[in-house]
Write an enzyme that holds these catalytic residues in place. Structure first.
Site, PDB file in Angstrom:
ATOM      1  N   ASP A 174     -11.935  -8.667 -30.366  1.00  0.00           N
ATOM      2  CA  ASP A 174     -12.176  -7.705 -29.354  1.00  0.00           C
ATOM      3  C   ASP A 174     -11.635  -6.101 -30.235  1.00  0.00           C
ATOM      4  OD1 ASP A 174     -12.950  -6.326 -26.991  1.00  0.00           O
ATOM      5  OD2 ASP A 174     -11.765  -7.594 -25.666  1.00  0.00           O
ATOM      6  N   ARG A 187     -18.609  -8.876 -14.468  1.00  0.00           N
ATOM      7  CA  ARG A 187     -19.199  -9.108 -15.779  1.00  0.00           C
ATOM      8  C   ARG A 187     -19.626 -10.568 -16.074  1.00  0.00           C
ATOM      9  NH1 ARG A 187     -14.776  -6.859 -19.630  1.00  0.00           N
ATOM     10  NH2 ARG A 187     -16.364  -6.868 -21.100  1.00  0.00           N
ATOM     11  N   LYS A 191     -18.446 -13.779 -25.598  1.00  0.00           N
ATOM     12  CA  LYS A 191     -16.975 -13.508 -25.556  1.00  0.00           C
ATOM     13  C   LYS A 191     -16.362 -13.684 -24.300  1.00  0.00           C
ATOM     14  CE  LYS A 191     -18.924  -8.883 -24.067  1.00  0.00           C
ATOM     15  NZ  LYS A 191     -18.847  -7.363 -24.524  1.00  0.00           N
ATOM     16  N   HIS A 192     -14.961 -13.865 -23.960  1.00  0.00           N
ATOM     17  CA  HIS A 192     -14.161 -13.383 -24.926  1.00  0.00           C
ATOM     18  C   HIS A 192     -13.315 -14.640 -25.137  1.00  0.00           C
ATOM     19  CE1 HIS A 192     -14.848 -10.002 -22.465  1.00  0.00           C
ATOM     20  NE2 HIS A 192     -14.740  -9.304 -23.727  1.00  0.00           N
ATOM     21  N   ASP A 222     -21.608  -2.669 -26.457  1.00  0.00           N
ATOM     22  CA  ASP A 222     -21.470  -3.513 -25.594  1.00  0.00           C
ATOM     23  C   ASP A 222     -22.565  -3.349 -24.397  1.00  0.00           C
ATOM     24  OD1 ASP A 222     -18.938  -4.901 -26.206  1.00  0.00           O
ATOM     25  OD2 ASP A 222     -17.819  -3.012 -25.856  1.00  0.00           O
ATOM     26  N   HIS A 243      -7.022  -4.010 -21.979  1.00  0.00           N
ATOM     27  CA  HIS A 243      -6.972  -2.404 -22.608  1.00  0.00           C
ATOM     28  C   HIS A 243      -5.482  -1.969 -22.102  1.00  0.00           C
ATOM     29  CE1 HIS A 243     -11.311  -3.398 -21.596  1.00  0.00           C
ATOM     30  NE2 HIS A 243     -11.389  -2.412 -22.320  1.00  0.00           N
TER      31      HIS A 243
END
Length: 471
Positions: A245, A131, A161-162, A63, A174
């Site tokens: 992912d 990001r 992504k995503h 990543d 997460h």
């Protein structure tokens, strides 16, 4: 062995042993996703697992969204995508991809899981944030596309992504399952636009662990046949590789059942689970994908390996090249709004907030001190509120704490003039924006950005960046 090739375990240099990596390689996994390590360790690990593997080629992935520096201890971290959005420079975006690919390839890493094509349109999003390039689809298309071309030119595989778009969510996947509450029409006008436009440049597409009820009311996107096959492959025409992912993320529950559902939904690669051996056993015992799905996955891996093998040798970028990129990006990206200027000899109070990752503001402090600014913790006519708050996996929030906000507002009330300096997320300190005289957005705490922030505070030149998001 055939099923194992679809498994790409995570390898954490601070908790896994090289023997564990070699054992997984001998078992026939198709590749690894690397976390941490030094450059020398990564190079040696890649060589070892490739020697141990029965496959002619395995793919080593990482990543490296902001260069190698976030994960590789002795490398340089590059400016985040939101800074590139503020600079609105396809040239800098291409260069970021090119430098990243050269650095990754030099260590033996084939595949960089970048760019993030999500939209930065939700201030409370705790995991996309800086990001992302921008809140605007066309800007994402321009800048992410340039970065993808840079990765390709540098010899690395890329990955969008995503899918179908993680921007307008407020939960860190997460920790739990985010929900994207958009109609199909809204999705095609916003989240899906960058993906649809950039698919011709992509080597792979990573599906996100988020639920989109308008598309599939039951399954997360990464486990949904309606989204992975129906939308991505059939409606948008994607013919390439689909990967999940990380399966270790809590959004999708049991990773064994999630692995089976993802493959049945149309994924080709299962990424980074807690227990790859357990997932392998589960898939081998009455849970293997249909032969046609298995053949399709192997065909995708064959194509990626062939493409990676065609990459020409590259010269790794020097430390000076990487730092020069950051310096030029900082000059083009920082945004400065309001009336505030520091002058030599002034006494200035500094209040530092949200430094969860202990990034620090030492460079900014040094530059101001060298210019004759007397920094203090006590009362002063002028106050700098310095926010270092940024996204972090498993943190679950992006805003400053109520205690930090209260401390900042008290300092502002006690001063004659005030400025907010964001060395992280521009969203994190939003409640303070209306209370200060000026706001400086630097997007990250990298040294070059702290130096540029100092130059702007001292009035050495005008800021060039424009906000790529709505505040």
């Amino acid at each position: 062995m055939q099923i194992n090739r679809l498994i790409f375990p995570g390898f954490w240099f601070d908790k896994n042993t090289w023997q564990q990596g070699e054992e997984l390689a001998r078992a026939g996994v198709g590749g690894f996703c690397l976390y941490g390590g030094t450059g020398a360790q990564i190079k040696e690990f890649c060589a070892r697992v490739r020697r141990a593997s029965p496959w002619e080629k395995i793919l080593i992935c990482a990543d490296y969204e902001d260069g190698l520096g976030r994960w590789v201890k002795d490398s340089v971290r590059l400016a985040p995508n939101m800074a590139l959005g503020a600079a609105d420079s396809q040239e800098l975006s291409f260069e970021k991809g090119f430098l990243t690919a050269r650095a990754a390839r030099a260590l033996g890493v084939d595949w960089v899981f970048a760019p993030v094509a999500d939209l930065a349109d939700t201030p409370d999003n705790p995991i996309v944030n800086t990001r992302a390039f921008s809140a605007h689809p066309q800007a994402v298309i321009r800048l992410a596309g340039a970065l993808m071309k840079g990765l390709t030119q540098g010899g690395a595989l890329n990955c969008l992504k995503h899918f179908p778009g993680h921007g307008q969510t407020r939960v860190d996947s997460h920790l739990a399952l985010p929900v994207l509450s958009r109609t199909p029409e809204e999705l095609f006008q916003a989240e899906l636009k960058p993906f649809a436009a950039l698919l011709p440049l992509a080597d792979g597409v990573m599906t996100g662990h988020l639920k989109v009820p308008a598309l599939d009311a039951q399954h997360p996107a990464s486990l949904s046949a309606a989204i992975t096959t129906g939308l991505l492959k059939e409606k948008l025409g994607w013919k390439g590789c689909v990967l999940t992912d990380a399966l270790l993320m809590r959004a999708i529950g049991d990773e064994c059942h999630a692995a089976r559902e993802a493959l049945n939904a149309g994924a080709h690669i299962l990424l980074a689970m807690n227990d790859p051996h357990k997932v392998s056993r589960f898939l081998h015992i009455k849970n293997s994908p249909a032969p046609a799905l298995l053949r399709a996955a192997h065909a995708q891996l064959d194509a990626l390996c062939a493409r990676s093998n065609q990459a020409t040798p590259v010269v790794p970028p020097t430390h000076a090249e990487l730092e020069d990129f950051n310096r030029r990006t900082a000059r083009a990206a920082c945004v400065w709004n309001g009336a505030f200027r520091l002058r030599a000899g002034e006494r200035v109070r500094a209040v530092v907030l949200g430094d969860d990752e202990q990034a620090g503001w030492a460079v900014l402090r040094e530059k101001l001190t060298q210019s004759g600014i007397q920094l203090t913790d006590g009362p002063a006519d002028k106050v700098l509120i310095i926010s270092l708050a940024n996204y972090k996996s498993f943190k679950g929030r992006i805003r400053l704490t109520p205690q930090d906000e209260s401390r900042a507002l008290q300092a502002v009330r006690q001063a004659r003039q005030s400025a907010l300096v964001c060395l992280g997320s521009p969203f994190a300190a939003l409640p303070l924006k209306g209370a200060v005289n000026a706001v400086l957005q630097a997007f990250c705490p990298l040294s070059a950005f702290q130096q540029e922030a100092a130059a702007l505070l001292l009035g050495h030149h005008a800021a060039q960046g424009k906000m790529p998001v709505c505040l």
